[in-house]
Design an enzyme around this catalytic site. Structure first.
Site, mmCIF file in Angstrom:
data_model
loop_
_atom_site.group_PDB
_atom_site.id
_atom_site.type_symbol
_atom_site.label_atom_id
_atom_site.label_comp_id
_atom_site.label_asym_id
_atom_site.label_seq_id
_atom_site.Cartn_x
_atom_site.Cartn_y
_atom_site.Cartn_z
ATOM 1 C CB CYS A 179 16.118 41.285 14.379
ATOM 2 S SG CYS A 179 15.631 41.735 16.056
ATOM 3 C CG HIS A 320 12.350 41.713 9.577
ATOM 4 N ND1 HIS A 320 13.171 40.809 10.222
ATOM 5 C CD2 HIS A 320 12.124 42.720 10.472
ATOM 6 C CE1 HIS A 320 13.437 41.251 11.443
ATOM 7 N NE2 HIS A 320 12.814 42.403 11.625
ATOM 8 C CD GLU A 331 9.463 43.324 5.422
ATOM 9 O OE1 GLU A 331 10.110 42.430 4.835
ATOM 10 O OE2 GLU A 331 9.071 43.216 6.599
ATOM 11 C CE LYS A 352 10.470 37.923 12.481
ATOM 12 N NZ LYS A 352 10.806 38.052 11.054
ATOM 13 C CG HIS A 357 11.426 38.882 16.048
ATOM 14 N ND1 HIS A 357 12.306 38.344 15.136
ATOM 15 C CD2 HIS A 357 11.820 40.180 16.233
ATOM 16 C CE1 HIS A 357 13.184 39.263 14.781
ATOM 17 N NE2 HIS A 357 12.907 40.381 15.435
ATOM 18 C CG PHE A 416 16.500 46.989 17.720
ATOM 19 C CD1 PHE A 416 15.362 47.125 16.951
ATOM 20 C CD2 PHE A 416 16.358 46.695 19.065
ATOM 21 C CE1 PHE A 416 14.096 46.977 17.506
ATOM 22 C CE2 PHE A 416 15.100 46.543 19.645
ATOM 23 C CZ PHE A 416 13.967 46.691 18.862
#
Length: 428
Positions: A179, A320, A331, A352, A357, A416
């Protein structure tokens, strides 16, 4: 010229090479075309819909952010002829690239112009359906396997097809960092220009991997939202207390980055400047970031260091935040730890909620929105943010005017495997 003189010359050369954004192209769940997408984002439109095919009905998550197949450019791009030799993500990348180049008015014709123009574009995942379909074809017979099968599933083929179509002979580069792919692609392109490998870079990411198998796989990871199948527009809710997972999306976003003096010489329109780029690894877990936020902190602080600016100059963070219970909170913690008291003066949002996403195309799409925020002085909102996780200055539901002497933002992307990227973007 001795070694010391060479180092001094290179240091001076590098410090003078500024990198700016001169073109944008977007294919997304909330529209195709940068202006339309930006307008829809500010109006609060949501592109997350129900997945209607029968194979999805047995899955815990039955929603996704889908692009509109009604658009003429998309229909043409996803024709049978194109899909025979290219993955859907590659087709979408070509649509976004065409728009970005037209927007930038960069149409290199001479060998010299083509040699200074490169591509850095990746994707997070291959099309799993293509793999499954080809495996079934092999069971029928060897000759049923398409000779284009391998090129279709190679992650670098979008970059390759762009270079081939336009004859670009600068760096031909592809990133696949889950991502964080889109942000890493932009950051790497920025460095190619900064260090003299190119004067112009076409960069970004593309993703089109929504299928029953992909949805099932992410569901087994317990990563996707499953509580809003009947209300898909409410499912992606970054930083909200009712968030229960992310929503997969598809699309592409492409930027034209350019060396500042090169852009000035041809009187190009300039949207914003890329000031810095930071990377880090969590070194912790395959899917979850470090609980203390140290991976994100390293990424953001390294971007600030590369940009040679202070923390207090940042007044917006495009997060993010994917709408997962763990990731959003970490975050937020990282932002508070890094910026301390100044965090109360920073606006934070994640778009998002509008488009889901986009995995490998997330960081680049959201970088486009950050660039447009710097350019227009408007911060895009976080949809479905009703009960925030904490007291950060979240921009919720509606856009917010960005009042500051110079608009400077950070754009975060985390993937990831614990891979992190942060871009520092500023008003020119």
């Amino acid at each position: 010229m001795n070694l010391v003189q060479q180092v001094r010359y290179l240091t001076k050369f590098q410090s003078q090479r500024r990198v700016v954004v001169t073109g944008l192209g977007v294919v997304s769940p909330i529209g195709t075309g940068t202006k339309l997408v930006w307008d829809n984002l500010l109006k609060g439109h949501c592109g997350i819909v129900c997945l209607q095919e029968e194979d999805y009905k047995k899955l815990p998550c039955r929603i996704a952010g889908l692009i509109s197949k009604q658009d003429d450019d998309i229909q043409k791009a996803l024709s049978k002829a194109n899909l025979k030799s290219m993955a859907p993500a590659t087709c979408l990348a070509l649509v976004a690239t065409a728009e970005a180049l037209v927007d930038s008015k960069w149409f290199p014709e001479s060998d010299r112009e083509k040699e200074i123009t490169g591509v850095a574009l990746g994707m997070g995942m291959i099309d799993l359906k293509d793999v499954c379909d080809t495996n079934e074809a092999l069971k029928i017979g060897y000759n049923k396997v398409s000779p284009f099968f391998v090129p279709r599933i190679l992650p670098n083929m979008a970059a390759g097809q762009i270079s081939i179509k336009y004859g670009f002979r600068g760096p031909n580069h592809s990133v696949s960092t889950a991502c964080a792919t889109g942000a890493h692609s932009i950051g790497d392109a920025y460095r190619f220009i900064k260090y003299g490998d190119a004067d112009v870079m076409v960069c970004g990411g593309a993703e089109s991997c929504i299928s029953p198998l992909a949805i099932a796989g992410f569901c087994r990871l317990r990563a996707l939202s499953t509580s809003f199948n009947d209300e898909p527009e409410k499912a992606s809710r970054p930083f909200d207390q009712k968030r229960d997972g992310f929503v997969m999306g598809e699309g592409a976003a492409v930027l034209v980055l350019e060396e500042y003096e090169h852009a000035l010489r041809r009187n190009a329109k300039i949207y914003a400047e890329i000031l810095g780029y930071g990377l880090s690894g969590d070194g912790s877990h395959i899917t979850a970031p470090r609980e203390d936020g140290s991976g994100a902190i390293l990424s953001m602080s390294r971007a600030l260091q590369d940009a040679n600016i202070t923390k207090n100059e940042i007044t917006y963070v495009n997060a993010h935040a994917t709408s997962t219970p763990i990731g959003d909170g970490i975050e937020s913690t990282a932002i508070k730890k890094l910026f301390g008291e100044h965090s109360s003066k920073i606006s934070v949002s994640s778009t998002k909620g509008a488009h889901g996403h986009l995995l490998g195309a997330a960081g680049n799409l959201e970088a486009v929105f950050t660039i447009l925020a710097c350019h227009h002085g408007v911060i895009p909102p976080t949809l479905n943010l009703e009960n925030p996780v904490d007291d950060l200055n979240y921009v919720a539901k509606v856009p917010e005017k960005w009042h500051t002497e110079r608009r400077v933002a950070l754009k975060n992307s985390f993937g990831f495997g614990g891979t992190n990227a942060t871009l520092c973007i500023a008003q020119i």
